[in-house]
Design a protein around this motif. Structure first.
Motif, PDB file in Angstrom:
ATOM      1  N   HIS A  59      26.603  19.918  13.950  1.00  0.00           N
ATOM      2  CA  HIS A  59      26.422  19.602  15.334  1.00  0.00           C
ATOM      3  C   HIS A  59      27.203  21.089  15.648  1.00  0.00           C
ATOM      4  N   GLU A  61      30.159  22.092  16.739  1.00  0.00           N
ATOM      5  CA  GLU A  61      31.562  22.470  15.909  1.00  0.00           C
ATOM      6  C   GLU A  61      31.992  22.368  14.774  1.00  0.00           C
ATOM      7  N   CYS A  88      32.039  14.102  18.621  1.00  0.00           N
ATOM      8  CA  CYS A  88      32.048  12.803  18.493  1.00  0.00           C
ATOM      9  C   CYS A  88      32.839  12.642  17.228  1.00  0.00           C
ATOM     10  N   MET A  90      32.384  12.429  13.805  1.00  0.00           N
ATOM     11  CA  MET A  90      32.381  13.634  13.219  1.00  0.00           C
ATOM     12  C   MET A  90      32.517  14.923  13.429  1.00  0.00           C
ATOM     13  N   CYS A  91      32.907  15.049  14.611  1.00  0.00           N
ATOM     14  CA  CYS A  91      33.835  16.813  14.409  1.00  0.00           C
ATOM     15  C   CYS A  91      35.425  16.392  14.881  1.00  0.00           C
TER      16      CYS A  91
HETATM   17 ZN   LIG Z   1      29.559  16.073  16.648  1.00  0.00          ZN
END
Ligand SMILES: [Zn+2]
Length: 193
Positions: A59, A61, A88, A90-91
């Protein structure tokens, strides 16, 4: 917070991140990206863009964080983390694990879903974490998140109108990039495209 900080952030979107994003989208990647600036003098340090055609974890990030830690001995606490879109799940975790105490985003989840037709952020938060409407804790033990547009709107400065016009230009540019991504996404192999 000073108006100068937001002016610099918006200029970096226009001068650094969006030109890089254009190149990345033309390779079939999503429109997301991020950059990092130094807290004390607001100098640009590093950026990164979505590269999911190479690896679905890349992503914007994550690419930015990978680039940031290529330089040794940088202390994340001394930097501001700026993301094109609200990160998101995950980020959010990646930013946490890396030790940043803040992030700023331009587009909120609601825009990512409706204006950009990418519903996965909100959907993963709901399906995996049972979080409705993207309501993670915005000011928590680890960091504080900031909406760039809300922060500009709250400024008590007549010059903020100029910044909001600049923000409109940024939105238009992302909408153009989004059209490009959406028209090409049928042919990519990104799991959640
Ligand atoms: Zn992300």
């Amino acid at each position: 917070m000073s108006i100068l900080k937001y002016e610099i952030i918006l200029d970096l979107f226009l001068d650094e991140l969006i030109p890089d994003t254009k190149k990345s989208v033309s390779k079939g990647n999503k429109i997301f990206g991020a950059f990092i600036i130094k807290k004390d003098d607001l100098s640009f340090t590093i950026s990164g863009t979505n590269n999911e055609t190479e690896n679905p974890l890349f992503h914007g990030e994550i690419s930015t964080i990978i680039n940031f830690f290529k330089s040794k001995n940088l202390n994340p606490k001394e930097y501001l983390f700026i993301s094109s879109h609200e990160p998101c799940s995950m980020c959010l975790s990646a930013i946490t694990w890396c030790g940043f105490d803040n992030f700023y985003y331009f587009f909120p989840y609601s825009d990512t879903e409706s204006s950009f037709n990418i519903p996965h952020d909100l959907k993963i938060l709901k399906e995996v974490f049972n979080i409705n409407n993207g309501e993670y804790i915005k000011d928590n033990y680890y960091w504080k998140s900031h909406s760039i547009l809300e922060s500009i709107s709250k400024l008590q400065n007549p010059d903020k109108e100029k910044l909001l016009e600049k923000a409109k230009r940024i939105r238009d540019l992302y909408e153009n990039l989004s059209e490009l991504y959406q028209s090409s996404k049928i042919s990519n192999n990104i799991p959640l495209n």
